[in-house]
Design a protein around this motif. Structure first.
Motif, PDB file in Angstrom:
ATOM      1  N   ASN A  15     150.365  67.170 132.565  1.00  0.00           N
ATOM      2  CA  ASN A  15     151.189  67.396 131.378  1.00  0.00           C
ATOM      3  C   ASN A  15     150.845  66.415 130.264  1.00  0.00           C
ATOM      4  OD1 ASN A  15     152.502  69.562 132.535  1.00  0.00           O
ATOM      5  ND2 ASN A  15     154.169  68.320 133.321  1.00  0.00           N
ATOM      6  N   ALA A  47     160.120  70.960 132.859  1.00  0.00           N
ATOM      7  CA  ALA A  47     159.238  72.000 133.404  1.00  0.00           C
ATOM      8  C   ALA A  47     159.477  72.201 134.901  1.00  0.00           C
ATOM      9  CB  ALA A  47     157.782  71.649 133.142  1.00  0.00           C
ATOM     10  N   THR A  74     157.001  76.665 129.960  1.00  0.00           N
ATOM     11  CA  THR A  74     156.321  75.716 129.073  1.00  0.00           C
ATOM     12  C   THR A  74     156.983  75.692 127.708  1.00  0.00           C
ATOM     13  OG1 THR A  74     154.235  76.080 130.245  1.00  0.00           O
ATOM     14  CG2 THR A  74     154.089  75.099 128.060  1.00  0.00           C
ATOM     15  N   THR A 100     152.394  76.389 123.091  1.00  0.00           N
ATOM     16  CA  THR A 100     152.806  76.873 124.412  1.00  0.00           C
ATOM     17  C   THR A 100     151.601  77.306 125.229  1.00  0.00           C
ATOM     18  OG1 THR A 100     154.942  77.586 123.537  1.00  0.00           O
ATOM     19  CG2 THR A 100     154.218  78.577 125.616  1.00  0.00           C
ATOM     20  N   TRP A 104     150.145  75.086 128.355  1.00  0.00           N
ATOM     21  CA  TRP A 104     150.171  75.777 129.639  1.00  0.00           C
ATOM     22  C   TRP A 104     148.769  75.864 130.248  1.00  0.00           C
ATOM     23  CZ3 TRP A 104     147.721  80.572 130.370  1.00  0.00           C
ATOM     24  CH2 TRP A 104     147.877  81.120 131.649  1.00  0.00           C
ATOM     25  N   SER A 107     147.299  72.336 131.180  1.00  0.00           N
ATOM     26  CA  SER A 107     148.036  71.811 132.331  1.00  0.00           C
ATOM     27  C   SER A 107     147.617  72.527 133.620  1.00  0.00           C
ATOM     28  CB  SER A 107     149.534  71.960 132.104  1.00  0.00           C
ATOM     29  OG  SER A 107     150.257  71.498 133.208  1.00  0.00           O
TER      30      SER A 107
END
Length: 127
Positions: A15, A47, A74, A100, A104, A107
């Motif tokens: 993250n 999250a 997210t 977003t 996402w 990550s």
């Protein structure tokens, strides 16, 4: 216990990298260095808490949305982090959508690759 700790560390690192990449790529997304750690912790906690909830809701109410539950999680985590923390600023609807998707995707990629890199010796010893 060790597995839970390793998963938490990987999630925090993933993250952190995802938020840095998002802020680096998007001009209307900023992440201050001083509040960076707080923003990462808030984002990760939200999250982790919201993802199972959204998955459960989508499974019972709208199974079609199950595939997009991670994106919704997210987005919710970004919104909460931006509201609670002074470290994350996002402006503009396009930036919110792109942030977003970028956060996402980065990550997810880091969560897949990082264990192979960090725990390479452990994984090799098990074989």
């Amino acid at each position: 216990m060790m597995r839970l700790l390793a998963t938490a560390v990987v999630a925090l690192i993933a993250n952190a990298i995802a938020l840095i990449v998002g802020a680096w790529v998007l001009p209307d997304m900023s992440l201050t260095a001083i509040a960076f750690l707080i923003a990462v912790v808030i984002f990760t906690v939200v999250a982790v808490v919201i993802d199972p909830l959204i998955r459960q809701i989508s499974m019972t109410k709208a199974p079609v949305l199950l595939g997009s539950s991670a994106l919704v999680s997210t987005l919710v985590a970004l919104i909460v982090t931006a509201l609670v923390s002074d470290g994350l600023k996002i402006s503009g609807i396009t930036t919110w959508i792109l942030a977003t998707v970028i956060v996402w995707a980065v990550s997810m990629i880091v969560r897949l690759l990082l264990p192979m890199i960090v725990f390479k010796k452990t994984l090799a010893a098990r074989k």
